[in-house]
Enzyme design. Structure first.
Site, PDB file in Angstrom:
ATOM      1  CB  SER A 185      -0.950  -0.047   1.199  1.00  0.00           C
ATOM      2  OG  SER A 185      -2.088   0.745   0.976  1.00  0.00           O
ATOM      3  CG  ASP A 387      -6.512  -3.467  -3.409  1.00  0.00           C
ATOM      4  OD1 ASP A 387      -7.379  -2.985  -2.650  1.00  0.00           O
ATOM      5  OD2 ASP A 387      -5.415  -2.924  -3.624  1.00  0.00           O
ATOM      6  CG  HIS A 449      -5.002  -3.459   0.118  1.00  0.00           C
ATOM      7  ND1 HIS A 449      -4.593  -2.592  -0.868  1.00  0.00           N
ATOM      8  CD2 HIS A 449      -4.422  -3.009   1.265  1.00  0.00           C
ATOM      9  CE1 HIS A 449      -3.808  -1.662  -0.353  1.00  0.00           C
ATOM     10  NE2 HIS A 449      -3.680  -1.898   0.936  1.00  0.00           N
TER      11      HIS A 449
END
Length: 640
Positions: A185, A387, A449
Site C-alpha cells: 500500500s 483490491d 489488498h
C-alpha cells in the site's frame, strides 16, 4: 604496629575516589547502552506448543531531541539456505502499524482468538530474518513528540536510515546479511525512498572506509500506492471491468464527472509531482457511495466482500478484531519490551500521523523507480486481483508507461514486450508473472489488498523465487510451483532440514560479532573495572612496601576484598561457552536444536472464505460520512 589514623584516612579517601571514578565511568554503559539481550523476547503470551521462535523487540531512540522512538519486532530465520538474508517489512497508511504484517500477513504467528496464537504455514521467516518496524514516529507502538511528526518522504527515509544504523549497532551480526525491503500500500512510497537513501549512504566515504556498506539486494511492494498519476484514473475502468458499477446510470455519470475533474487536476503541472490530490480522492468516495445499499457497502480492499457503511473495509480483515486487544494486553506489552509510560494502547492506524504526513513537497515514488532499476536493484511489484483502492490496473498502467534502461515498460526490444507467463501453484491457477530489466510483476488471482493474508504459501513461494532461495542442496519437500508449466529453482513452503554448512558459517559469523555486541552493550565496563583493580593493587603494593617496617599486613579488612570478588562474577559470565551472543542473559536451551514436529505442524489458510469482521474498536477519530473517507478514518489515509 598498624597505620596511624591520618594514614588510614588517606588510604580510605584514595579508595573512595577510585570507586567513585569506576562507577562514573561504567554508568553510561550500564544504563544507557542496550544490548541485544535487553530486547530478547523470553516468552510470548498465547504462544503455541513447541519451542519459542527466537525474537527480539522493543524501542530504539532515533532522536533524543524529540523523544522519537521506533518500535521493532524481529524474528530470526528458522532455517538457513545458502546465505543469511533479512527482510524488512513495512505497512502503509501513512501511520499504519507493521504489526498488521507480523500478525495477519507474513509473520510466523496468527491469532485464532484474542488470546491464542497459532503457527502460519507459509510465513516468510523460513529462510529470512524478518524485521517489522512501526514507522514513522507515532505509528503503532512507536512514539515521540507530536510536534515533530514527519511531513515529507525524504524526512521519513532519513529517520529510517538512522534507525537501521542504531539497530545494526545493537545487532551487528545481521549487518552483513543480504537486505530486502517489502511492504504494501502506502509503503509503495516509503520503500523506494528508503532504498534511495540507503544507496546514497553506501557511497559515503566514512561508510566505505569502515566497511559498513549495507547489501541492499531487492524490493518487494504489494498493491503499492506508487504513482498517483496512473492509479487515480484506474478507479473507473477497474469498477467497470469488475462489474462494481454499471455504466449509463445517474450514479455512474456522477463518478465519471469526478474522474474528469481529477484528470483535469492531473494535467496541471503543479499537481503532477504530488502524492495526494484531494479532487482525485473523491472518485473512490463516489464509488463507495454508489455501492451503499441499506447499511452495507463494498469492501474497498476486497470487492468480493461488503462491510458496514461507512467503514467500507475498515473493519477488515476479520483477524483485526483479535489483534488490537491482544497487542493491548499488559503481559504482551511487557513481553515485547514496550515502554508503558509512553503508550496509550496499540492502534492499527494513527490518524494524527496520517494528518501530518501529506508529503506535499515530495515527488511520487514512481519517479525513483527507474534510477533504482538502472543501478541494478531488482524490484518486484505484486497485486491482488480483487483490491480496489490500489488496484492492479493502475499498477499495470504505471509499468506500461515507465521508462528505464533504454526501454519502456516490459519491452524486450522496440515493440516487443515480455510475455505474460501463467503461474500455477500445487496444481491451481495462481496468477501471472511478467519481467524485464530487473523489474518483475506478479498478479495474484482472487486475492485482496493484503495478498499474504489470503495466500501465505503462494506469497512465500514468490518471495523465495525473488530471493533466489534454492533448497536443492539442503533437501526438503519441494513445492509444485510452475511458470508456463516449467519448474524454476526448487523451493519449499513448509518443514525441511536445515543446512549444516550454512549454519556453521552463521555460527562463525556470530562468534566474530560477539565481542562487538558485548562492547556496545556495556561489557566494556569489565575493562574499566579491571584497570581500576590493577591500579588499586599497585597502590596497595606500594603502601605495603612503604610500611613493611610497621608490621603492615592488610588494609581495611572491613571492605571484605578477596580473590573471588566482583571480577570473578564477570569472568563467570564469559564462561558460558560459544553459544548465542546473548547467552549470559537467557536460557540457551530455548534456542538450541531443531524444531520439534509439533512446532513444524501448522495450518494453511489458503482457499478459505473470510466473513466480514466485527466493527473496529479503534479509539482514535473515526470517519465521517462524505468526502475524504480514506484520510479521516482509523486507517489514516486508508492505504495500510
Amino acid at each position: 604496629m598498624g597505620f596511624s589514623g591520618s594514614r588510614a584516612n588517606t588510604a580510605l579517601g584514595a579508595w573512595s575516589k577510585w570507586l567513585t571514578l569506576c562507577l562514573a565511568m561504567t554508568q553510561p554503559f550500564s544504563v544507557t547502552a542496550k544490548s541485544a539481550a535487553d530486547y530478547y523476547v523470553h516468552s510470548l503470551p498465547g504462544q503455541p506448543e513447541g519451542p519459542l521462535l527466537k525474537m527480539h523487540a522493543g524501542h530504539i531512540e532515533i532522536s533524543p531531541e524529540t523523544s522519537g522512538n521506533l518500535f521493532f519486532w524481529h524474528f530470526e530465520n528458522r532455517h538457513i539456505a545458502d546465505k543469511p538474508r533479512t527482510v524488512v517489512w513495512l505497512n502503509g497508511g501513512p501511520g499504519c502499524s507493521s504489526e498488521d504484517g507480523a500478525l495477519m500477513e507474513i509473520g510466523p504467528y496468527r491469532l485464532i482468538d484474542k488470546e491464542t496464537l497459532n503457527y502460519t504455514e507459509g510465513s516468510w521467516d523460513e529462510f529470512a530474518n524478518l524485521l517489522f518496524v512501526d514507522q514513522p514516529v507515532g505509528t503503532g507502538f512507536s512514539y515521540g513528540s507530536t510536534e515533530h511528526y514527519v511531513h515529507e518522504l525524504d524526512e521519513m527515509a532519513s529517520q529510517f536510515v538512522t534507525f537501521l544504523e542504531k539497530w545494526f549497532e545493537i545487532f551487528p551480526h545481521y549487518e552483513p546479511d543480504d537486505l530486502y525491503f517489502a511492504g504494501e500500500s502506502y509503503a509503495g512510497q516509503y520503500i523506494p525512498y528508503i532504498a534511495r537513501a540507503i544507496l546514497d549512504r553506501n557511497k559515503k566515504q566514512d561508510v566505505l572506509a569502515n566497511n559498513r556498506v549495507w547489501n541492499l539486494k531487492g524490493l518487494l511492494i504489494g498493491n503499492g500506492w506508487i504513482s498517483p498519476q496512473h492509479q487515480y484514473p484506474a478507479y473507473l475502468p477497474y469498477v467497470y471491468q469488475e462489474g462494481v458499477v454499471q455504466g449509463g446510470t445517474q450514479e455512474a455519470n456522477l463518478i465519471e464527472a469526478k474522474a474528469a475533474k481529477c484528470m483535469k487536476e492531473l494535467n496541471v503541472e503543479d499537481t503532477t509531482g504530488t502524492v495526494h490530490i484531494p479532487d482525485c480522492e473523491d472518485i473512490l468516495q463516489a464509488i463507495l457511495d454508489y455501492t451503499h445499499k441499506g447499511k452495507r457497502c463494498i469492501n474497498m480492499y476486497d470487492i468480493r466482500l461488503t462491510d458496514e457503511y461507512s467503514a467500507c473495509g475498515m473493519n477488515w480483515p476479520p483477524d483485526l478484531k483479535d489483534v488490537q486487544p491482544y497487542l493491548r494486553r499488559k503481559d504482551v506489552v511487557k513481553a515485547l519490551h514496550i515502554n508503558e509510560e509512553k503508550q496509550t494502547g496499540w492502534t492499527e492506524c494513527a490518524g494524527a500521523v496520517g494528518s501530518s504526513f501529506k508529503a506535499r513537497k515530495s515527488k511520487p515514488a514512481v519517479e525513483l523507480l527507474p534510477g533504482l532499476l538502472e543501478e541494478g536493484l531488482p524490484i518486484l511489484l505484486f497485486s491482488g486481483q480483487k483490491d480496489l483502492i490500489c488496484n492492479h490496473i493502475g499498477t499495470e498502467d504505471m509499468i506500461k508507461n515507465m521508462k528505464w534502461s533504454g526501454g519502456t515498460g516490459f519491452e524486450l526490444s522496440p515493440g516487443v514486450w515480455a510475455p505474460r507467463q501463467y503461474w500455477t501453484f500445487e496444481g491451481e491457477p495462481a496468477g501471472i508473472y511478467q519481467q524485464a530489466r530487473n523489474l518483475t510483476y506478479v498478479l495474484f488471482y482472487n486475492a485482496s489488498h493484503m495478498v499474504p493474508f489470503d495466500y501465505p504459501r503462494r506469497t512465500r513461494d514468490m518471495l523465495d523465487k525473488f530471493l533466489g532461495v534454492d533448497i536443492t542442496h539442503i533437501g526438503g519437500d519441494p513445492a509444485d510451483s510452475r511458470i508456463d508449466g516449467e519448474k524454476g529453482p526448487t523451493t519449499s513452503v513448509g518443514a525441511h532440514p536445515n543446512s549444516t554448512a550454512a549454519a556453521e558459517r552463521e555460527k562463525e559469523k556470530l562468534n566474530t560479532a560477539a565481542w562487538k555486541a558485548y562492547y556496545k552493550s556495556g561489557e566494556v565496563a569489565l575493562i574499566i573495572v579491571s584497570t581500576a583493580a590493577v591500579v588499586w593493587g599497585i597502590f596497595l603494593w606500594r603502601s605495603r612496601r612503604k610500611h613493611q617496617s610497621s608490621g603492615y599486613r592488610s588494609i581495611y579488612p572491613m571492605l571484605g576484598l578477596n580473590s573471588t570478588g566482583s571480577l570473578g562474577r564477570f569472568s563467570h559470565k564469559h564462561s558460558r561457552g560459544n553459544g548465542d551472543i546473548e547467552a549470559a542473559d537467557f536460557d540457551e536451551t530455548e534456542l538450541d536444536g531443531q524444531p520439534s514436529q509439533a512446532f513444524l505442524s501448522r495450518s494453511s489458510g489458503d482457499g478459505e472464505t473470510y466473513a466480514v469482521g466485527e466493527e473496529s474498536s479503534d479509539e482514535e477519530d473515526g470517519a465521517s460520512d462524505g468526502q475524504q473517507l480514506m484520510f479521516d478514518q482509523s486507517r489514516g489515509e486508508g492505504r495500510s
